[in-house]
Design a protein around this motif. Structure first.
Motif, short mmCIF file in Angstrom:
data_model
loop_
_atom_site.label_atom_id
_atom_site.label_comp_id
_atom_site.label_asym_id
_atom_site.label_seq_id
_atom_site.Cartn_x
_atom_site.Cartn_y
_atom_site.Cartn_z
N GLU A 19 40.97 54.29 29.61
CA GLU A 19 40.21 53.85 30.77
C GLU A 19 39.02 52.98 30.37
OE1 GLU A 19 39.65 56.50 34.11
OE2 GLU A 19 40.90 58.00 33.12
N ALA A 20 38.41 53.25 29.22
CA ALA A 20 37.28 52.44 28.79
C ALA A 20 37.70 50.98 28.60
CB ALA A 20 36.70 53.00 27.49
N ALA A 21 38.92 50.76 28.08
CA ALA A 21 39.41 49.39 27.90
C ALA A 21 39.61 48.71 29.26
CB ALA A 21 40.72 49.41 27.12
N ARG A 27 34.85 44.32 33.74
CA ARG A 27 33.48 43.82 33.66
C ARG A 27 33.48 42.37 33.15
NH1 ARG A 27 28.45 46.11 33.31
NH2 ARG A 27 29.25 47.36 35.05
N GLN A 28 34.27 42.11 32.11
CA GLN A 28 34.29 40.75 31.56
C GLN A 28 34.87 39.76 32.54
OE1 GLN A 28 32.71 40.21 28.53
NE2 GLN A 28 32.79 38.14 29.41
N ARG A 29 35.89 40.17 33.29
CA ARG A 29 36.45 39.29 34.34
C ARG A 29 35.36 38.90 35.33
NH1 ARG A 29 40.97 36.55 34.89
NH2 ARG A 29 40.99 37.00 37.12
N ILE A 166 34.88 35.74 44.08
CA ILE A 166 34.66 36.18 42.70
C ILE A 166 35.37 37.50 42.45
CG2 ILE A 166 32.90 37.02 41.08
CD1 ILE A 166 30.97 34.97 42.38
N PHE A 167 35.17 38.46 43.36
CA PHE A 167 35.79 39.77 43.17
C PHE A 167 37.30 39.71 43.33
CE2 PHE A 167 31.50 41.38 43.49
CZ PHE A 167 31.52 42.51 42.68
N GLU A 168 37.80 38.97 44.32
CA GLU A 168 39.25 38.91 44.52
C GLU A 168 39.94 38.27 43.33
OE1 GLU A 168 41.18 40.20 46.75
OE2 GLU A 168 39.68 40.93 48.17
N ARG A 169 39.38 37.18 42.81
CA ARG A 169 39.98 36.53 41.65
C ARG A 169 39.92 37.43 40.42
NH1 ARG A 169 42.84 31.58 42.40
NH2 ARG A 169 41.97 30.59 44.28
N ALA A 170 38.81 38.13 40.26
CA ALA A 170 38.69 39.04 39.12
C ALA A 170 39.75 40.14 39.20
CB ALA A 170 37.29 39.65 39.09
N ARG A 171 39.89 40.73 40.37
CA ARG A 171 40.79 41.87 40.52
C ARG A 171 42.26 41.48 40.44
NH1 ARG A 171 38.53 44.22 46.01
NH2 ARG A 171 40.59 45.19 46.01
N SER A 172 42.56 40.19 40.67
CA SER A 172 43.97 39.78 40.79
C SER A 172 44.72 39.80 39.46
CB SER A 172 44.05 38.37 41.40
OG SER A 172 43.54 37.39 40.50
N ILE A 173 44.03 39.66 38.34
CA ILE A 173 44.68 39.65 37.02
C ILE A 173 44.35 40.95 36.29
CG2 ILE A 173 44.99 38.43 34.85
CD1 ILE A 173 45.84 36.83 37.29
N LYS A 174 45.40 41.67 35.94
CA LYS A 174 45.24 42.97 35.30
C LYS A 174 45.44 42.87 33.79
CE LYS A 174 45.72 44.44 39.65
NZ LYS A 174 45.55 43.51 40.76
N SER A 175 44.77 43.74 33.06
CA SER A 175 45.09 43.93 31.65
C SER A 175 46.35 44.80 31.56
CB SER A 175 43.93 44.61 30.93
OG SER A 175 43.76 45.93 31.43
N GLU A 361 50.63 35.30 35.45
CA GLU A 361 51.09 36.45 34.69
C GLU A 361 50.09 37.59 34.80
OE1 GLU A 361 52.50 37.55 30.12
OE2 GLU A 361 51.96 35.48 30.64
N ASN A 362 50.61 38.80 34.95
CA ASN A 362 49.84 40.04 35.08
C ASN A 362 49.17 40.21 36.44
OD1 ASN A 362 50.65 40.92 32.57
ND2 ASN A 362 48.85 40.12 31.53
N MET A 363 49.64 39.47 37.43
CA MET A 363 49.36 39.87 38.81
C MET A 363 50.33 40.99 39.18
SD MET A 363 48.83 36.38 41.05
CE MET A 363 47.26 35.53 41.08
N VAL A 364 49.91 41.84 40.10
CA VAL A 364 50.81 42.81 40.73
C VAL A 364 50.86 42.45 42.21
CG1 VAL A 364 51.19 45.23 41.36
CG2 VAL A 364 50.34 44.64 39.07
#
Length: 406
Positions: A19-21, A27-29, A166-175, A361-364
């Motif tokens: 979870e820390a990762a 945060r970096q996004r 800002i938040f929507e774009r950040a949340r859209s790509i997952k690790s 890539e890495n959108m859900v």
């Protein structure tokens, strides 16, 4: 082994979630996108955005309509959590939060005629933080604002920017770790749905079935439902009728959209439609299900990185004319901590806000289908969440579609 096979194997990895990762990635996004937007900081009131930025939660549903907690995130990295006065302990030892302060509220419920005064106090404190951490930048991104709060910030000489993008774009790509966590969360929803499949029977009420689903989710670490969309028989058409006390009858269609917030705050979002009891589906039910399944499978198959959103919508499955009037609200949408960017409009609804962009890539993405004839007495709702890998889509739910309708 293909890239898709490797992706599927990664999802099956049973190692504990780091979870820390996940929180470092999130945060970096945010910081990268805040820097790109040239803002000194962001302030988030939306409890989902707060959770994304800080991994804190407090009365998620209540705080959606009561502006009493908010997070300040400087683009230089400092984070101040403003919490309900008696709940500051909730974030006291959170490594993502540098400082916890009591929050101001200018809501009429809390401050009545003193609202403007509280708004000024609120704005002064935020302006001081911007001055401290902004390096001379006076641009502040905010995701939600009451009129009095916006006026108070502007009176402090701050330039306001909408933080939603800002938040929507950040949340859209997952690790990868976040996708694993989402899959792990969704598995608890899948288990609840399969238990409901075994339990549901003629004679029980729609609300009994919904209560069972929610309870089984919560037993597995789920948090709360965002909607009440489980209907039966003639109440399946048109869609978006809320769950009631109608009793299920043998041979009814039971259709539902889970919309459950599961473990770790992930949006567990699948839809299924079943036959109640031991009756065989009739020809109308078979046609409805076949059309919905065809729409779902076609639209999932087209998910690829680099595909433009408007092009995708134009090439999406074309419903038969008799079903078009009752179409679902969207072709699909992003999924993470809630319904997220991108939102895929039907071409017929483009005037209401359709926009272009690109799958990455890495959108859900959850692909939606509802099929019910205009004036008909039943309908079918299906939905699949898919991870967009480099080679294409990978379904995240293990709840099978129904073969009984074939």
């Amino acid at each position: 082994m293909t890239t898709l096979d490797a992706a599927a194997a990664a999802l099956r990895n049973e190692a504990p979630i780091d979870e820390a990762a996940i929180f470092r990635h999130r945060r970096q996004r945010l910081l990268d996108l805040q820097m790109a937007a040239d803002v000194a900081a962001s302030v988030s009131f939306d409890p989902v955005n707060i959770r994304y930025a800080t991994n804190t939660r407090n009365m998620q549903v209540w705080t959606m309509h009561n502006f009493c907690r908010y997070a300040f995130l400087a683009t230089s990295g400092e984070c101040v959590m403003f919490e309900v006065g008696s709940a500051q302990h909730l974030a006291a030892h959170n490594p993502l939060v540098d400082e916890v302060r009591p929050g101001w509220s200018a809501d009429y419920l809390v401050a009545a005629e003193r609202g403007p005064e509280m708004a000024r106090n609120w704005a002064r404190e935020l302006a001081a933080l911007v001055h401290l951490h902004g390096g001379g930048n006076r641009r502040l991104a905010v995701d939600r604002l009451d009129v009095a709060l916006a006026a108070a910030l502007q009176s402090e000489g701050l330039e306001l920017v909408d933080a939603k993008g800002i938040f929507e774009r950040a949340r859209s790509i997952k690790s990868m770790e976040e996708i694993r966590a989402l899959k792990r969360s969704l598995a608890t929803c899948d288990e609840a749905v399969m238990l409901l499949r075994e339990w549901v029977a003629p004679g029980m009420r729609e609300c009994d079935a919904l209560a069972f689903l929610i309870a089984e989710s919560i037993k597995r670490g789920g948090e709360y439902p965002e909607t009440r969309l489980m209907t039966s028989g003639p109440r399946t058409n048109p869609w978006f009728q809320e769950t009631g006390d109608r009793r299920l009858e043998n041979g009814d269609l039971l259709a539902f959209d889970t919309d459950l917030i599961g473990p770790m705050g992930f949006y567990n979002d699948i839809s299924r439609t079943w036959i109640v009891g031991d009756a065989k589906p009739n020809d109308i039910q078979k046609r409805l299900y076949a059309e919905s399944r065809a729409q779902l499978e076609h639209n999932v198959s087209m998910l690829r990185p680099g595909v433009a959103l408007l092009e995708y919508a134009e090439r999406a499955y074309r419903l038969e004319e008799q079903y078009l009037k009752n179409r679902y609200a969207d072709v699909g949408h992003g999924c993470g901590l809630g319904v997220e960017y991108p939102f895929l409009w039907y071409p017929e609804d483009a005037e209401f806000g359709a926009y272009d962009g690109m799958f990455e890539e890495n959108m859900v993405v959850c692909i939606e289908s509802y099929v019910g004839a205009e004036g008909g007495d039943q309908g079918v709702k299906l939905e699949q969440p898919a991870w967009i890998t480099a080679e294409g889509p990978l379904l995240l739910s293990d709840v099978p579609l129904e073969d009984v309708f074939n």
